[in-house]
Scaffold this motif. Structure first.
Motif, mmCIF file in Angstrom:
data_model
loop_
_atom_site.group_PDB
_atom_site.id
_atom_site.type_symbol
_atom_site.label_atom_id
_atom_site.label_comp_id
_atom_site.label_asym_id
_atom_site.label_seq_id
_atom_site.Cartn_x
_atom_site.Cartn_y
_atom_site.Cartn_z
ATOM 1 N N GLY A 141 0.790 -1.218 0.000
ATOM 2 C CA GLY A 141 0.000 0.000 0.000
ATOM 3 C C GLY A 141 0.822 1.268 0.000
ATOM 4 N N PHE A 142 0.125 2.353 0.193
ATOM 5 C CA PHE A 142 0.715 3.685 0.161
ATOM 6 C C PHE A 142 -0.007 4.520 1.202
ATOM 7 N N ASP A 143 0.694 4.920 2.243
ATOM 8 C CA ASP A 143 0.127 5.737 3.305
ATOM 9 C C ASP A 143 0.477 7.197 3.067
ATOM 10 N N LEU A 144 -0.420 8.083 3.491
ATOM 11 C CA LEU A 144 -0.185 9.521 3.347
ATOM 12 C C LEU A 144 -0.426 10.234 4.657
ATOM 13 N N VAL A 145 0.400 11.215 4.921
ATOM 14 C CA VAL A 145 0.280 12.091 6.073
ATOM 15 C C VAL A 145 0.261 13.513 5.526
ATOM 16 N N VAL A 146 -0.785 14.265 5.837
ATOM 17 C CA VAL A 146 -0.934 15.641 5.357
ATOM 18 C C VAL A 146 -0.920 16.577 6.559
ATOM 19 N N GLU A 147 -0.002 17.533 6.548
ATOM 20 C CA GLU A 147 0.092 18.536 7.608
ATOM 21 C C GLU A 147 -0.402 19.870 7.070
ATOM 22 N N ALA A 157 -11.265 23.217 5.676
ATOM 23 C CA ALA A 157 -10.368 22.854 4.576
ATOM 24 C C ALA A 157 -8.948 22.822 5.118
ATOM 25 N N VAL A 158 -8.186 21.821 4.702
ATOM 26 C CA VAL A 158 -6.773 21.718 5.059
ATOM 27 C C VAL A 158 -5.979 21.583 3.764
ATOM 28 N N ALA A 159 -5.358 22.676 3.356
ATOM 29 C CA ALA A 159 -4.455 22.633 2.205
ATOM 30 C C ALA A 159 -3.118 22.117 2.706
ATOM 31 N N PRO A 160 -2.540 21.147 2.035
ATOM 32 C CA PRO A 160 -1.266 20.614 2.525
ATOM 33 C C PRO A 160 -0.173 21.684 2.548
ATOM 34 N N ARG A 161 0.518 21.759 3.654
ATOM 35 C CA ARG A 161 1.743 22.560 3.750
ATOM 36 C C ARG A 161 2.925 21.636 3.449
ATOM 37 N N THR A 162 2.865 20.475 4.086
ATOM 38 C CA THR A 162 3.823 19.395 3.859
ATOM 39 C C THR A 162 3.026 18.100 3.883
ATOM 40 N N ALA A 163 3.417 17.168 3.052
ATOM 41 C CA ALA A 163 2.804 15.838 3.080
ATOM 42 C C ALA A 163 3.914 14.812 2.951
ATOM 43 N N PHE A 164 3.651 13.628 3.466
ATOM 44 C CA PHE A 164 4.595 12.522 3.385
ATOM 45 C C PHE A 164 3.864 11.321 2.812
ATOM 46 N N GLY A 165 4.509 10.658 1.859
ATOM 47 C CA GLY A 165 3.974 9.437 1.278
ATOM 48 C C GLY A 165 4.884 8.280 1.624
ATOM 49 N N PHE A 166 4.305 7.184 2.091
ATOM 50 C CA PHE A 166 5.068 6.018 2.510
ATOM 51 C C PHE A 166 4.691 4.831 1.626
ATOM 52 N N GLY A 167 5.564 4.513 0.676
ATOM 53 C CA GLY A 167 5.380 3.337 -0.155
ATOM 54 C C GLY A 167 5.806 2.117 0.645
#
Length: 170
Positions: A94-100, A147-157
Motif C-alpha cells: 500500500g501507500f500511506d499519506l500524512v498531510v500537515e 479545509a486543510v491545504a497541505p503545507r507538507t505531506a509525506f507518502g510512505f510506499g
C-alpha cells in the motif's frame, strides 16, 4: 489552496536503495478515493487527540466536517494545526499519506453546496447535507466544515521498494 505541484523528494534514509519518489498525482488519487482519514489535533492543555472521519479532496485541500461542540472543533478553536492520515494497516503493501496543514473554516455557501455534493457523490446518500447559515445540516444537527491545504505531506510506499516521499508546498 496550493495551485502548483509541490517540491517532491525521496528521503533515502527511509527508502529502499534505488526507490523513486512517488509522484504527487498518485498521492492525490489516494486522497481523493480514501474513505477514512485519521485527524490529529491538539487539546488546549497540549494533549493530543486523534479520531477517524470521512474527508473529501477538492480544490487542492482535504475537507472534513465536525459538530461545533465536538472535541476536534474545540481543539481547532485553540490551535488550527492538524495532521490527517490515510492508508492501509499493512506494513508491506500500500501507500500511506500524512498531510500537515492548517484547518480553515469554510463558510461560503456556494462552496459548501459544492462540497455537500462531493460528500454525497463519494459516500452516498447517508452523507446528504443541506447548507445554510455557513454550515452543513443533517437531521437535527449541524456541522462546521474545514479545509486543510497541505503545507507538507509525506507518502510512505510499503513493500519492495519501500519509500518515503516528502511533498513541500509554497
Amino acid at each position: 489552496m496550493p495551485s502548483e505541484d509541490p517540491r517532491t523528494e525521496i528521503d533515502a534514509r527511509y527508502s529502499t536503495e534505488g526507490a523513486a519518489a512517488i509522484p504527487w498525482d498518485r498521492a492525490v488519487d489516494v486522497l481523493a478515493t480514501a474513505e477514512l482519514f485519521w485527524i490529529s489535533t491538539v487539546r488546549p492543555d497540549a494533549r493530543p487527540h486523534v479520531t477517524p472521519l470521512p474527508a473529501v479532496w477538492r480544490d487542492g485541500a482535504l475537507h472534513f466536517a465536525t459538530g461545533p461542540d465536538e472535541r476536534k472543533a474545540r481543539n481547532l478553536r485553540a490551535n488550527p494545526e492538524v495532521v490527517l492520515t490515510t492508508g492501509t494497516n499493512l506494513w508491506d503493501k500500500g501507500f500511506d499519506l500524512v498531510v500537515e496543514g492548517t484547518a480553515v473554516r469554510v463558510t461560503d455557501e456556494d462552496r459548501l453546496r459544492a462540497l455537500a455534493t462531493a460528500w454525497e457523490d463519494k459516500y452516498g446518500s447517508f452523507w446528504h447535507y443541506d447548507v445554510r447559515d455557513g454550515c452543513f445540516h443533517h437531521g437535527a444537527g449541524h456541522a462546521h466544515v474545514f479545509a486543510v491545504a497541505p503545507r507538507t505531506a509525506f507518502g510512505f510506499g510499503k513493500g519492495e521498494p519501500f519509500s518515503q516521499t516528502r511533498y513541500r508546498f509554497g
